[in-house]
Design a protein around this motif. Structure first.
Motif, PDB file in Angstrom:
ATOM      1  N   UNK A  23       0.838  -1.203   0.000  1.00  0.00           N
ATOM      2  CA  UNK A  23       0.000   0.000   0.000  1.00  0.00           C
ATOM      3  C   UNK A  23       0.875   1.255   0.000  1.00  0.00           C
ATOM      4  N   UNK A  24       1.970   1.208   0.739  1.00  0.00           N
ATOM      5  CA  UNK A  24       2.883   2.356   0.767  1.00  0.00           C
ATOM      6  C   UNK A  24       3.529   2.558  -0.598  1.00  0.00           C
ATOM      7  N   UNK A  25       3.958   1.454  -1.261  1.00  0.00           N
ATOM      8  CA  UNK A  25       4.560   1.557  -2.595  1.00  0.00           C
ATOM      9  C   UNK A  25       3.558   2.146  -3.580  1.00  0.00           C
ATOM     10  N   UNK A  26       2.322   1.661  -3.538  1.00  0.00           N
ATOM     11  CA  UNK A  26       1.280   2.165  -4.440  1.00  0.00           C
ATOM     12  C   UNK A  26       1.043   3.657  -4.204  1.00  0.00           C
ATOM     13  N   UNK A  27       0.967   4.044  -2.941  1.00  0.00           N
ATOM     14  CA  UNK A  27       0.751   5.466  -2.618  1.00  0.00           C
ATOM     15  C   UNK A  27       1.908   6.319  -3.128  1.00  0.00           C
TER      16      UNK A  27
END
Length: 193
Positions: A23-27
């Motif tokens: 989720x952090x990578x996507x954000x």
């Protein structure tokens, strides 16, 4: 025993519900899309340079290496621009995480204090029960001895200082045995005289 819930250190973990790595990578990709684009261009230029080296085309190889350098420069500039642009958001996010950590520490401390208070209350209740039991035992002993009301009060006051402690059965037996030994010694002494 204690019916209070366990301390908050055993409660569910809030970090479980926060963002994971994907989720952090996507954000981060959506926040700064130019960085992945620059990385992709660099990889593409390297791939094309290796293909042209295999074919023996030195002009294309040199051109691809130049494009790789441009792509890497673009990626670095995108990183710097993104870092400057998102610095305010990152500081706010860091402050938010610090506030959450402070709140969690405060909650754990308060739960620990509540647990200590509950245990202290249990100890007080136990001491009150033991004091009541000791008063009942003293009252029965005074009644068995045939003491008057005033004598019972005097006995209770005399024993009040020592009855704060809980005596074991072993201590009581030892005290009785010492009394019997002293009485036997007195009788022996008196019989000799």
């Amino acid at each position: 025993m204690n019916s209070a819930p366990p301390p908050s250190s055993f409660d569910r973990n809030t970090e479980f519900y926060e963002e994971n790595r994907w989720q952090k990578l996507k954000r981060r990709v959506f926040e700064e899309p130019l960085i992945p684009l620059g990385c992709g261009l660099t990889v593409w230029a390297l791939y094309e340079a290796t293909q042209s080296m295999k074919k023996g085309d030195h002009n294309r190889t040199n051109a691809m290496f130049r494009r790789r350098i441009y792509a890497q420069g673009f990626t670095i500039l995108a990183m710097l621009a993104g870092s400057i642009y998102w610095s305010g958001d990152r500081t706010k996010r860091k402050e938010y995480k610090d506030l959450i950590a402070t709140k969690n520490a405060k909650d754990r401390h308060e739960a620990w204090l509540r647990e200590l208070e509950a245990r202290d209350q249990e100890d007080r209740e136990f001491e009150e029960k033991m004091a009541l039991r000791a008063r009942m035992v003293r009252g029965r002993a005074a009644e068995e001895a045939g003491a008057s009301q005033e004598e019972r009060r005097a006995i209770e006051q005399q024993q009040a200082g020592t009855m704060g402690e809980i005596r074991s059965v072993l201590e009581e037996c030892e005290r009785r045995r010492e009394g019997r030994i002293a009485a036997a010694a007195r009788a022996l002494w008196q019989s000799r005289q």
